[in-house]
Design an enzyme around this catalytic site. Structure first.
Site, mmCIF file in Angstrom:
data_model
loop_
_atom_site.group_PDB
_atom_site.id
_atom_site.type_symbol
_atom_site.label_atom_id
_atom_site.label_comp_id
_atom_site.label_asym_id
_atom_site.label_seq_id
_atom_site.Cartn_x
_atom_site.Cartn_y
_atom_site.Cartn_z
ATOM 1 N N MET A 30 0.764 -1.170 -0.052
ATOM 2 C CA MET A 30 -0.029 -0.013 0.047
ATOM 3 C C MET A 30 0.890 1.253 0.047
ATOM 4 S SD MET A 30 -3.468 -1.054 1.970
ATOM 5 C CE MET A 30 -2.808 -0.579 3.892
ATOM 6 N N GLY A 31 2.243 1.092 -0.277
ATOM 7 C CA GLY A 31 2.913 2.189 -0.563
ATOM 8 C C GLY A 31 3.477 2.566 0.990
ATOM 9 N N HIS A 37 9.270 -3.434 3.446
ATOM 10 C CA HIS A 37 8.739 -3.750 2.028
ATOM 11 C C HIS A 37 10.189 -3.812 1.308
ATOM 12 C CE1 HIS A 37 5.599 -0.853 3.322
ATOM 13 N NE2 HIS A 37 4.972 -1.674 2.845
ATOM 14 N N GLN A 61 -10.516 -2.701 2.452
ATOM 15 C CA GLN A 61 -9.727 -3.326 3.670
ATOM 16 C C GLN A 61 -9.883 -2.310 5.042
ATOM 17 O OE1 GLN A 61 -6.155 -4.334 1.708
ATOM 18 N NE2 GLN A 61 -5.085 -3.758 3.738
ATOM 19 N N GLN A 153 -2.694 -12.239 7.775
ATOM 20 C CA GLN A 153 -2.823 -11.921 6.315
ATOM 21 C C GLN A 153 -2.127 -12.799 5.317
ATOM 22 O OE1 GLN A 153 -2.539 -8.053 4.527
ATOM 23 N NE2 GLN A 153 -0.637 -8.534 3.891
ATOM 24 N N SER A 186 4.099 1.275 8.084
ATOM 25 C CA SER A 186 3.893 2.494 7.752
ATOM 26 C C SER A 186 3.021 3.376 8.943
ATOM 27 C CB SER A 186 2.929 2.464 6.492
ATOM 28 O OG SER A 186 3.603 1.624 5.421
ATOM 29 N N ARG A 187 2.365 2.495 9.684
ATOM 30 C CA ARG A 187 1.384 3.173 11.012
ATOM 31 C C ARG A 187 2.202 3.558 11.820
ATOM 32 N NH1 ARG A 187 -2.858 -0.621 8.849
ATOM 33 N NH2 ARG A 187 -4.545 0.597 8.070
HETATM 34 O O1 PAF Z 1 -0.064 -5.615 3.734
HETATM 35 C C1 PAF Z 1 -0.632 -4.650 2.895
HETATM 36 O O2 PAF Z 1 0.173 -3.796 2.582
HETATM 37 C C2 PAF Z 1 -1.862 -5.029 2.414
HETATM 38 O O3 PAF Z 1 -2.668 -5.736 3.084
HETATM 39 C C3 PAF Z 1 -1.883 -5.570 0.846
HETATM 40 C C4 PAF Z 1 -1.208 -6.963 1.003
HETATM 41 C C5 PAF Z 1 -1.150 -4.900 -0.168
HETATM 42 C C6 PAF Z 1 -3.335 -5.749 0.274
HETATM 43 O O4 PAF Z 1 -3.940 -4.259 0.239
#
Ligand code: PAF
Length: 280
Positions: A30-31, A37, A61, A153, A186-187
């Site tokens: 999600m950038g 990442h 989501q 996830q 990111s949060r």
């Molecule tokens: O982990 C994330 O950044 C998000 O949940 C994902 C896997 C990109 C799905 O939107």
């Protein structure tokens, strides 16, 4: 690096690569990219070519009242990071392209989506599973990479891939931590300097739990109590859940055997923090 917003260019690129025997990798994000990442991308870079990274802040989501509108974004910086990491394609779809008017199809991974974070964020994993399947259908990866920090996830996506017979290999990549153990997210940008210091308590509590298990403790409720109390010593922390569950199916355990996940979610100021350790 190619930057594709539309589905056709992305899919055509991938089909060409697949037809010439190349192994397509996908890192969905999600950038607002951080070192967590980067480690996903580096792992994917070693194992796949070409490598596609997607950036899409997925509204499906986020629940009502959650941070969709204020979720941190910095696409210019992200593009620089991705170029430095020799990513081949950035897939950058728009919300309207992903969810056109009257969009109505969603993926529900039953049971696994309702526990842990799912109990506090109803609909969250439905949104995740849906967008991940859509990304797979556009990018057509052989392998896709997910961080172990978001362990639920990873388990949900693996189950979806298995249940729907998707031809994608899911790779889990270890959590990257700051100097004091805080899992990168990111949060974390929402934390004030004082909250940032306290935030390390989550990893400290998880590490104490791991040490207890390694020393022979098997009673899950005693360990959960210790974690809860240790984190709550910092004022401002509000623990949502502490779970000790099976890594395979996220089922809560009373006695610790096999490969278990010790997982925590807690709120601190404006941030909701999650972390986990896998033991055994
Ligand atoms: O982990 C994330 O950044 C998000 O949940 C994902 C896997 C990109 C799905 O939107």
């Amino acid at each position: 690096m190619h930057v594709f917003e539309d589905f056709n260019s992305t899919r055509e690129y991938s089909v060409k690569a697949r037809n010439s025997g190349r192994w397509v990798g996908l890192v969905p994000t999600m950038g607002f990219l951080h070192d967590g990442h980067k480690s996903l991308i580096q792992k994917a870079r070693q194992e796949t070519d070409p490598l596609v990274v997607s950036i899409f802040v997925n509204p499906a989501q986020f629940g009502k009242g959650e941070d969709y509108h204020v979720y941190p974004r910095d696409i210019e910086r992200d593009i620089r990071v991705l170029k430095d990491l020799a990513v081949d394609v950035l897939f950058l779809p728009t919300v309207l392209a992903m969810y056109p008017d009257e969009y109505s199809t969603f993926v529900e991974v039953e049971r696994l989506s309702d526990v842990l974070c799912g109990a506090f964020r109803p609909g969250h994993f439905r949104g995740v599973a849906t967008v991940v399947l859509k990304l797979f259908n556009v990018v057509l990866p052989h392998k896709a990479y997910f961080g172990l920090k978001d362990v639920q996830q990873l388990v949900v996506v693996r189950k979806m891939v298995n249940d729907l017979n998707l031809p994608v290999e899911i790779v889990g990549v270890p959590t990257v931590r700051a100097f004091d153990g805080l899992a990168l997210s990111s949060r974390n940008a929402y934390l004030t300097p004082d909250e940032r210091k306290d935030a390390a308590r989550i990893y400290q509590a998880l590490s104490k739990a791991k040490a207890l298990i390694e020393a022979g403790e098997r009673d899950a409720s005693d360990i959960k109590e210790m974690i809860q109390e240790y984190i709550a010593q910092a004022p401002g922390f509000s623990v949502e859940y502490v779970s000790i569950c099976s890594f395979q199916n996220l089922q809560e355990l009373s006695s610790i055997t096999g490969e278990v996940v010790i997982a925590v979610a807690a709120r601190l100021g404006k941030a909701r923090l999650i972390d986990n350790i896998i033991v055994g």
